[in-house]
Design a protein around this motif. Structure first.
Motif: not given
Ligand code: ZN
Length: 242
Positions: A8, A10, A62, A114, A149
């Protein structure tokens, strides 16, 4: 082998660079998805991760949204805006790299997913019931996940055969034995109330996991998110890590 475990990211390059500096030296890197979206540096983050030594990398929800493999309408307003912005930024080369990522992997007796081993892209493992159900869905002793997260471990209590969990804090060291599901937390968008970037180092020879947190320049990333016209919410929450 000293292995860097990240998830993550991001598109938060400042957080990723802080993690890489703190983790160096390492022999290999395993990345658990959600490299992009929310943050201002999707291409730079993908390129940095692509070039890590002995990389094993899987895809996240994502990536799926940004690559339009899933209906982007399934995201809420801010998430949708961010995914569309990210999709426009990605170079062809980086898009191809993300398109080629598998949903799961198994390396050095560890499974990677994930979300969860049962539903790799979307399921959150945040309670002992979900963890217990997922223990039947991977062959290796250990599974590493991201997605929530939150840095934490779910493990089987050998005595009572129940499932327990432990939230992981900076500098926690665990010797992993028996069936467990572990999350290193998020590099670029932490949500456990600690705004510092989260990652782990896993020693594949001794099955030892060490949890780390590292500070980075949050304000500069917040400014860049706002300047890019990305939703302010994704900048604001970096300060609180929630
Ligand atoms: Zn994430």
């Amino acid at each position: 082998m000293r292995t860097l475990i990240i998830s993550d990211v991001h598109a938060n390059l400042a957080a990723l660079e802080a993690v890489l500096s703190a983790a160096t030296p390492f022999d290999s890197a395993w990345c658990l998805g959600d490299l992009v979206d929310y943050g201002p540096d999707p291409n730079e983050c993908v390129e940095r991760i692509r070039n890590l030594p002995r990389l094993t990398c899987i895809t996240g929800n994502h990536e799926a949204a940004v690559l339009e493999m899933l209906a982007i309408e399934s995201f809420n307003g801010d998430a949708r805006k961010s995914a569309l912005w990210t999709a426009k930024q990605l170079t062809d080369e980086n898009r191809q790299f993300l398109l080629g990522l598998p949903e799961t992997a198994a390396v050095s007796q560890v499974s990677l997913a994930h979300g969860s081993p049962r539903f790799p892209v979307w399921e959150y493992v945040l309670d002992t019931q979900t963890a217990a159900e997922n223990f039947h869905h991977f062959e290796t002793p250990i599974c590493f996940v991201g997605h929530s997260h939150i840095p934490l471990i779910f493990y089987k209590n050998g005595f009572e055969h129940g499932t327990e969990y432990l939230i992981l804090k900076d500098q926690n060291v665990l010797h992993l034995e028996g069936k467990s599901i572990i999350n290193p937390g998020s590099v670029g968008q932490p949500r456990d109330g600690d705004p510092r970037a989260s990652f782990a180092i896993f020693d594949t020879d001794t099955n030892t996991w060490q949890q780390y947190r590292v500070e980075y320049d949050i304000k500069s990333v917040q400014k860049r998110i706002r300047d890019a016209g990305l939703p302010h919410n994704h900048a604001n929450r970096l300060s609180s890590g929630s």
